[in-house]
Enzyme design. Structure first.
Site, short mmCIF file in Angstrom:
data_model
loop_
_atom_site.label_atom_id
_atom_site.label_comp_id
_atom_site.label_asym_id
_atom_site.label_seq_id
_atom_site.Cartn_x
_atom_site.Cartn_y
_atom_site.Cartn_z
N ARG A 78 9.47 -26.19 15.31
CA ARG A 78 9.37 -27.52 15.94
C ARG A 78 9.80 -28.63 14.98
O ARG A 78 9.24 -29.73 14.99
CB ARG A 78 7.95 -27.79 16.47
N GLU A 133 2.44 -32.32 18.00
CA GLU A 133 3.84 -31.95 18.26
C GLU A 133 4.54 -33.10 19.00
O GLU A 133 5.72 -33.38 18.79
CB GLU A 133 3.88 -30.67 19.11
N SER A 182 2.68 -28.73 25.15
CA SER A 182 1.77 -28.54 24.01
C SER A 182 1.67 -29.85 23.23
O SER A 182 2.69 -30.36 22.77
CB SER A 182 2.32 -27.47 23.07
C1 LIG Z 1 5.28 -29.11 30.92
C2 LIG Z 1 5.99 -29.15 29.58
C3 LIG Z 1 6.29 -27.97 28.94
C4 LIG Z 1 6.98 -27.98 27.71
N1 LIG Z 1 7.26 -26.79 27.11
C5 LIG Z 1 7.93 -26.76 25.93
C6 LIG Z 1 8.26 -25.52 25.31
O1 LIG Z 1 7.99 -24.45 25.83
N2 LIG Z 1 8.91 -25.57 24.12
C7 LIG Z 1 9.26 -26.75 23.52
O2 LIG Z 1 9.84 -26.70 22.44
N3 LIG Z 1 8.97 -27.94 24.10
C8 LIG Z 1 8.32 -27.98 25.28
N4 LIG Z 1 7.99 -29.18 25.87
C9 LIG Z 1 8.36 -30.43 25.19
C10 LIG Z 1 9.71 -31.03 25.66
O3 LIG Z 1 10.11 -30.50 26.88
C11 LIG Z 1 10.83 -30.80 24.64
O4 LIG Z 1 10.46 -31.27 23.37
C12 LIG Z 1 12.14 -31.49 25.07
O5 LIG Z 1 13.18 -31.11 24.19
C13 LIG Z 1 12.01 -33.01 25.08
O6 LIG Z 1 13.19 -33.51 25.69
P1 LIG Z 1 13.24 -34.99 26.25
O7 LIG Z 1 14.64 -35.27 26.63
O8 LIG Z 1 12.22 -35.20 27.29
O9 LIG Z 1 12.88 -35.79 24.93
P2 LIG Z 1 12.15 -37.19 24.82
O10 LIG Z 1 10.68 -37.00 25.07
O11 LIG Z 1 12.84 -38.22 25.59
O12 LIG Z 1 12.34 -37.48 23.26
C14 LIG Z 1 11.73 -36.66 22.29
C15 LIG Z 1 12.15 -37.13 20.90
O13 LIG Z 1 13.53 -36.91 20.72
C16 LIG Z 1 14.22 -38.15 20.50
N5 LIG Z 1 15.49 -38.04 21.24
C17 LIG Z 1 15.63 -37.76 22.56
N6 LIG Z 1 16.94 -37.68 22.87
C18 LIG Z 1 17.63 -37.92 21.74
C19 LIG Z 1 19.01 -37.99 21.41
N7 LIG Z 1 19.97 -37.81 22.31
N8 LIG Z 1 19.36 -38.29 20.12
C20 LIG Z 1 18.40 -38.50 19.18
N9 LIG Z 1 17.08 -38.45 19.43
C21 LIG Z 1 16.70 -38.15 20.69
C22 LIG Z 1 13.30 -39.23 21.02
O14 LIG Z 1 13.53 -40.46 20.39
C23 LIG Z 1 11.94 -38.63 20.69
O15 LIG Z 1 11.62 -38.84 19.35
C24 LIG Z 1 7.34 -29.21 27.11
C25 LIG Z 1 7.05 -30.41 27.79
C26 LIG Z 1 6.39 -30.38 29.01
C27 LIG Z 1 6.11 -31.66 29.72
#
Ligand SMILES: Cc1cc2nc3c(=O)[nH]c(=O)nc-3n(C[C@H](O)[C@H](O)[C@H](O)COP(=O)(O)OP(=O)(O)OC[C@H]3O[C@@H](n4cnc5c(N)ncnc54)[C@H](O)[C@@H]3O)c2cc1C
Length: 339
Positions: A164, A334, A238
């Site tokens: 992570r 996380e 998580s």
């Molecule tokens: C129900 C649920 C289940 C999940 N299961 C998992 C799992 O199994 N494994 C796992 O690893 N994660 C899991 N996650 C967490 C999440 O899905 C991941 O971390 C995902 O990659 C976040 O993507 P996002 O676009 O929503 O990021 P955001 O929440 O929009 O951003 C997350 C971070 O990344 C940065 N960011 C976003 N896009 C960019 C970009 N293009 N360039 C630079 N920085 C950027 C943001 O500034 C922030 O700091 C889960 C979440 C939920 C709600």
């Protein structure tokens, strides 16, 4: 022409569903718009928050700077013998990319099915599930450097992926905006079925020789049965990382708590199940005000409706304190805390 909006509610842009306002908000549909945006010096000197699907962040307060929503689309694929190279825009929905690959029998992403969020965020915390991490299929990414206004390509090694973790969460935090990600997949599956639940579910379906689609469907099924759906109950998956401790500390803990759930980790370390630790402290399914932990998985903090980011944050601090008091293990969040 870029549209900069003022005082935009982010409630529908984060899966916790907490209400917080962005002072300024802009949507980026093409990578060249980033250069255009940062030509105006006022944005260079203002705090910025890059937003994908908002599924890994907790907005504790209103955000006083500029929120940059990445909506860069497009998926290109190229086959070279058994290798498949995919280039995806950062704004693509992660699970759409997984489905794109699964229906074409491109192997490698199936264990990562149904993770919410965008392609661009996937390298930030090296997303992982069911024994596979992004780093196993990541080839490179292209990112915009805010300070110089130029694009840079990061190789797998450049990203310094860990559990992570990546360089983008550490030494380069806030300096780059990922605009596209390149993946290295294969036409020949090399399944990772090491997680018991996958094998059990395949067996229950009478599948002995799974296809890529079978594995993707089983992973999706298991996820839906275990995790709350953010469209019905706000959450960010998580909330804490599984703590990794050294062997000596683990031996001591195991003497006191023989049932402690643990997994081997590299460098003679041991990974503990944060959900188990939290459950042992009596938090599983607890409701505190508008927030609480999910009834089936204590690692997931939820918004029961109307929770503020501050409320969720202070609830998470209570959990950290009680786990530390009982086990001497400090949980790390996380989820990205935006305050
Ligand atoms: C129900 C649920 C289940 C999940 N299961 C998992 C799992 O199994 N494994 C796992 O690893 N994660 C899991 N996650 C967490 C999440 O899905 C991941 O971390 C995902 O990659 C976040 O993507 P996002 O676009 O929503 O990021 P955001 O929440 O929009 O951003 C997350 C971070 O990344 C940065 N960011 C976003 N896009 C960019 C970009 N293009 N360039 C630079 N920085 C950027 C943001 O500034 C922030 O700091 C889960 C979440 C939920 C709600």
């Amino acid at each position: 022409m870029l549209q900069i909006q003022r005082n935009v509610s982010l409630k529908n842009f984060n899966t916790f569903g907490v209400d917080a306002n962005a002072a300024y908000f802009v949507e980026i549909n093409h990578k060249d718009e980033l250069a255009e945006l940062f030509m105006d010096p006022q944005w260079k000197h203002m705090g910025t928050l890059v937003l994908g699907g908002g599924s890994n962040m907790l907005l504790v307060n209103d955000f006083g700077g500029l929120v940059i929503r990445i909506n860069i689309r497009g998926i290109e694929h190229r086959i070279s013998q058994q290798d498949v190279f995919i280039d995806a825009g950062a704004g693509e929905v992660w699970n759409d990319l997984v489905n794109f690959c699964v229906i074409r029998n491109y192997a490698g992403l199936e264990n990562l099915s149904l993770i919410p969020g965008s392609v661009g965020a996937s390298p930030i915390q090296n997303i992982g599930a069911y024994g596979v991490e992004l780093k196993d299929v990541f080839y490179s990414c292209c990112a915009f450097e805010v300070a110089s206004g130029t694009f840079k390509t990061f190789s797998n090694a450049d990203c310094k992926f860990g559990y992570r973790e990546s360089v983008f969460k550490n030494e380069l935090k806030g300096q780059y905006i990922i605009v596209s990600v390149k993946f290295h997949l294969s036409l020949i599956p090399n399944f990772n079925l090491s997680y018991g639940a996958i094998g059990q579910e395949l067996a229950a379906r009478g599948i002995n020789e799974p296809t890529i689609k079978d594995v993707s469907q089983v992973v999706s099924y298991i996820r839906v049965s275990k995790l709350p759906d953010p469209s019905t109950i706000g959450n960010a998956g998580s909330f804490f990382k599984n703590p990794v401790i050294d062997a000596a500390q683990f031996a001591e803990l195991q003497l006191r708590f023989p049932a402690i759930v643990h997994y081997p980790a590299p460098h003679n370390q041991v990974k503990l199940a944060a959900g188990w630790l939290i459950e042992q402290c009596g938090w599983k399914g607890k409701v505190v005000g508008h927030t609480g932990t999910w009834k089936n998985q204590a690692l997931v903090l939820v918004n029961h409706g109307g929770a503020t980011g501050e409320e969720v944050y202070s609830f998470s601090s209570q959990i950290i304190d009680s786990v530390y008091t009982k086990f001497g293990v400090m949980l790390q969040r996380e989820v990205n805390i935006i305050s």
